[in-house]
Write a protein that holds these residues in place. Sequence first.
Motif, PDB file in Angstrom:
ATOM      1  N   ALA B 152       0.832  -1.199   0.000  1.00 27.20           N
ATOM      2  CA  ALA B 152       0.000   0.000   0.000  1.00 27.20           C
ATOM      3  C   ALA B 152       0.869   1.252   0.000  1.00 27.20           C
ATOM      4  O   ALA B 152       0.597   2.225  -0.715  1.00 27.20           O
ATOM      5  N   LEU B 153       1.933   1.199   0.776  1.00 26.04           N
ATOM      6  CA  LEU B 153       2.830   2.344   0.877  1.00 26.04           C
ATOM      7  C   LEU B 153       3.585   2.546  -0.437  1.00 26.04           C
ATOM      8  O   LEU B 153       3.669   3.660  -0.959  1.00 26.04           O
ATOM      9  N   ALA B 154       4.102   1.435  -0.981  1.00 22.24           N
ATOM     10  CA  ALA B 154       4.880   1.508  -2.218  1.00 22.24           C
ATOM     11  C   ALA B 154       4.021   2.037  -3.355  1.00 22.24           C
ATOM     12  O   ALA B 154       4.443   2.881  -4.142  1.00 22.24           O
ATOM     13  N   ARG B 155       2.800   1.552  -3.410  1.00 19.37           N
ATOM     14  CA  ARG B 155       1.882   1.955  -4.463  1.00 19.37           C
ATOM     15  C   ARG B 155       1.664   3.468  -4.440  1.00 19.37           C
ATOM     16  O   ARG B 155       1.596   4.128  -5.477  1.00 19.37           O
ATOM     17  N   THR B 156       1.580   4.008  -3.237  1.00 19.20           N
ATOM     18  CA  THR B 156       1.344   5.437  -3.091  1.00 19.20           C
ATOM     19  C   THR B 156       2.612   6.242  -3.368  1.00 19.20           C
ATOM     20  O   THR B 156       2.581   7.256  -4.055  1.00 19.20           O
ATOM     21  N   LEU B 157       3.757   5.754  -2.838  1.00 19.76           N
ATOM     22  CA  LEU B 157       4.983   6.546  -2.930  1.00 19.76           C
ATOM     23  C   LEU B 157       5.574   6.553  -4.325  1.00 19.76           C
ATOM     24  O   LEU B 157       6.237   7.499  -4.711  1.00 19.76           O
ATOM     25  N   VAL B 158       5.312   5.493  -5.106  1.00 21.74           N
ATOM     26  CA  VAL B 158       5.990   5.356  -6.391  1.00 21.74           C
ATOM     27  C   VAL B 158       5.586   6.468  -7.357  1.00 21.74           C
ATOM     28  O   VAL B 158       6.354   6.821  -8.247  1.00 21.74           O
ATOM     29  N   ILE B 159       4.414   7.068  -7.155  1.00 20.08           N
ATOM     30  CA  ILE B 159       4.025   8.145  -8.073  1.00 20.08           C
ATOM     31  C   ILE B 159       4.484   9.512  -7.567  1.00 20.08           C
ATOM     32  O   ILE B 159       4.116  10.538  -8.119  1.00 20.08           O
ATOM     33  N   LYS B 160       5.286   9.504  -6.517  1.00 21.55           N
ATOM     34  CA  LYS B 160       5.839  10.741  -5.959  1.00 21.55           C
ATOM     35  C   LYS B 160       4.774  11.800  -5.697  1.00 21.55           C
ATOM     36  O   LYS B 160       4.772  12.878  -6.307  1.00 21.55           O
ATOM     37  N   PRO B 161       3.864  11.529  -4.780  1.00 17.39           N
ATOM     38  CA  PRO B 161       2.842  12.516  -4.469  1.00 17.39           C
ATOM     39  C   PRO B 161       3.466  13.697  -3.722  1.00 17.39           C
ATOM     40  O   PRO B 161       4.554  13.581  -3.171  1.00 17.39           O
ATOM     41  N   LYS B 162       2.741  14.826  -3.737  1.00  9.98           N
ATOM     42  CA  LYS B 162       3.264  16.004  -3.052  1.00  9.98           C
ATOM     43  C   LYS B 162       3.090  15.875  -1.555  1.00  9.98           C
ATOM     44  O   LYS B 162       3.754  16.540  -0.763  1.00  9.98           O
ATOM     45  N   LEU B 163       2.131  15.003  -1.171  1.00 10.80           N
ATOM     46  CA  LEU B 163       1.818  14.834   0.246  1.00 10.80           C
ATOM     47  C   LEU B 163       1.190  13.457   0.378  1.00 10.80           C
ATOM     48  O   LEU B 163       0.472  13.011  -0.511  1.00 10.80           O
TER      49      LEU B 163
END
Lengths: 299, 354, 281
Positions: B152-163
């Motif tokens: 879940a974390l990787a999925r979110t972080l891989v797109i480099k969100p601003k927050l």
Amino acid sequence: MTATEIIVEAADATPPRSTRSVGAYLLIAPAIVWMTLFLVVPMAMIVYVSFWTQTTFKIEPKLTLDSWQTFFSSSTYISSLWTTVRIWLTVLAMTFLVGYPTALFVGLFVKNKTLQTTLLVLCVIPFWTSFLIRVLAWRPMLGKEGAINILLMKAGIIQQPIEALLFTDLSVVIGMTQIYVVFMVGPIAFMLGRIDPNILEAARDLGAGFWRILRKIIFPLSLPGVVVGAIFVSVMVLGEFATSAALSGRKVNLLGNIIVTQVGSLKWALASVVGVILTFIMGVVIAGLLRIVDLKKEL
Amino acid sequence: MRAHVAEGSVLRLEQLTKRFGDRAALDKISFSVNSGEYVSLLGPSGSGKTVLLRAIAGFEAPEEGRVSIVGEDVTRKPPHLRGIGFVFQNFALFPHLSVFDNVAFGLRNGGDKRTESDTRRRTLEMLDLVGLNGLETRGVHQISGGQKQRVALARTLVIKPKLVLLDEPLGALDANLRMRMRVELRRIRERLGIPFLHVTGSESEALAMGDRLIVLDRGAISQFGPPGEVYEHPANPNVAKFLNCYNVFDGSVQGDAFVTNHGPIPLARRVASSTPAYAVRYDRLTTRADAGAGLSAAYIASEYLGSAIMHFFETPDGKVVELEHHLSNGPPDAYEAGRTYRLSWRPEDGIAFV
Amino acid sequence: MESRLLKPILAVYVGLFLLFLYGPFIVLGILSFQQGPEGGPQFPIQEWSVFWYKHILGLAPPSRVSPLPIGISLTRSLTLAGMTMVTSTVLGVMAAQAFRRNFKGKSAAFYLIVLGMIVPGVLVGLGSALVATTTGLERHWYSTAFATHVVYTLPFAFLVMLAIFNRFDASVEEAAWSLGVPPATTFRKVTFPLIFPGVLSAMLFAFTLSYDEFSRTLFSSGREQTLPLAIYSTFAVEIHPNVFAFGVLTTLFSFALLTVYAILMTLSVRRAKRVAIQEAV
Ligand SMILES: Nc1ncnc2c1ncn2[C@@H]1O[C@H](COP(=O)(O)OP(=O)(O)OP(=O)(O)O)[C@@H](O)[C@H]1O
Ligand SMILES: [Mg+2]
């Protein structure tokens, strides 16, 4: 923050909400439009045309009560009204009487989930064959030289074949009961399946006999299922014409059959009158059944 | 982590208000999160933490107020255009996709078109960072709870969100795993430097992980500051209550003392508050010597917490008082059930909300 | 205890009940092997033969029994059922998707859609025939009849999808959005694969209901008959065992359809299992 600022901000903040419901309206619109055009408009048309003037093969939008008068002054039509009510009540009672014990067994006595599902599936399988074929299948069953007469004669129970089996009220009721009983069994079995076995245990411990438990506990708890089943069966039986056409040899004329023959001879206005009367009866029946229990609360 | 705090806010909320019916779930919330900052969000159940995150992410439309991301007003933007990652408590992994495809999902279907080889490279890098190499082809039902968390974390972080918003991300894990993931989460975030807004139900988590801590109560912010400060100086009795390390007594100020049902307590620190109360930390209580302030209570039971032991006492009128003994301060005292002890603390350790 | 005796009695009763449900089919199946073309639609079987099956398929020598007009009407029925299936499933999925949000008039919309399965077929057929005649539209199986079929099957598709969405965990969609994936792509890549078993059921419902439908079709299809209408027209005349043979064949066809459904369902069950396991965690 000043009052105007707050108002402006509040107005600014609304769009996400309304865009969302706009999305919902766009998604639901096709279904609503379809149902309106092809269900509501036609139904309204039936009511409207029932007041039109019928000439030999045509109808004209000149409003009149002629067709209504024709209907209520003809003994044929009035008697078909009573036939419809009679057949409906008989089939309703039969589906209940025949179906309830089955539902009782499936919903209450069978504890094994697999067996329960299997039995229900067995009840539903006949629906996978054509409705008309199912009706027709009763002909070789009930006829003078039909399977039932042959079996009964072989068994020596009767000497002469029973002719009353086919092309009578009885054959129509038998056919309809077989076709529609499952709609009664399903909802009742569903409600019975939800009964907490502990209640029955407790009642038994208090020394209540089975019939008493059935009357005082099981039946009241299954009542919503009975009502739902009754609504299903009523709606379908009241709109019937095929079973009576196939199994009564045109002796049983339901309102549905009247509509079919009137349309066949292009008597649209009279067909519409019958349609309105049928709709009315159905509305009354459904409303009456819904009064017995509060389904929203029970289900 | 203060080093990461740079100028300019990544997230800015102004007067954010969300109502359900006529109840305000969020009541004029304003705060900002700076770039590189790790903000924890603490509050009792039903205080509006989830609603706040959902409003920031755009899943919930606020009635009033503004949400800005890196200076841009996104209040009316749909979620997929906000560039905010969201980690759900139940993980919300795509059940029909493998671990790899879950992580690559945003790269493949998001706004920017990129080559498949670029997607592969970045996905594998991210899987490596969160320690999931070798599990790429597994279905998400074939991995453990902690591994799901990492997906879940990787999925979110891989797109480099601003927050990144995290709604009790560790809540579904067992205590042991939670400790390990806590360290992991911090490590991963430090590598990437993305600001986190982390909802947590655990005060120790908030204390351990956040650069700053927001305390939410009934849809409004009660306190916002560095965790140490919040712990030492709770702004009101409610904050003290759910920080879960304060004994809070009702009563009122009379002259030089705070009078409770258990007797008067000498006053030292005063904090202005709408409701009067007196708070003292569990670990400031002692039975060994009279430190100046105190009350009498009967011993009930104890509970080991690894590095500390909690002793529970009860005053004659039924108020439970907790005493925390850190084992680094020597072996715990033995108490006799039912016997009354004098619990005392230094007056300057107590806070009087007046 | 009375109920100890009751259970076996009820079990026997249920056996008889099933016989009641299936008896006519068994008889029909047996009689479909009646000798032809002289053998009538009743016992006794004069000689076992597959004459009537050949008759159906047009392989029997010409006789006084005219062949059922099956070929063309079967094609029509299948085409109509296919059209109805696609339309009502698409509309049903859209409507159910709309019902996941709150909007004004939601319950009125619900009742309007569900009305389609309550109003008897004769009335819907009559009404649309009236609309067609008064507006001068020609009635065809692919126009007016198609419209009334969708009126009937859409509520089923809608209710199936409503039940599916009820159990659907919306957070996977939100997760996709938060990854920057637009709602349309999210629907295609996440929502649709997850609701696919439901869509399959909705399609199955719509197809079989339409394929078997005749009371709506009777007034609304004009001159070209669909398959059920072809069977219905045999009600009026003397029946021959070819109708029975045909009944056996359509039943087999329905089961073939059911098997295809079961296979597709099993294929997507793995996916469903994954969901179940994930939810259980
Ligand atoms: N969709 C909704 N409709 C109506 N009320 C809602 C809705 N979502 C949340 N609420 C209400 O808003 C308040 C805040 O809910 P929220 O889920 O944010 O609490 P929370 O702080 O996340 O609690 P928890 O720690 O238990 O998750 C609650 O009173 C809740 O009942
Ligand atoms: Mg929450």
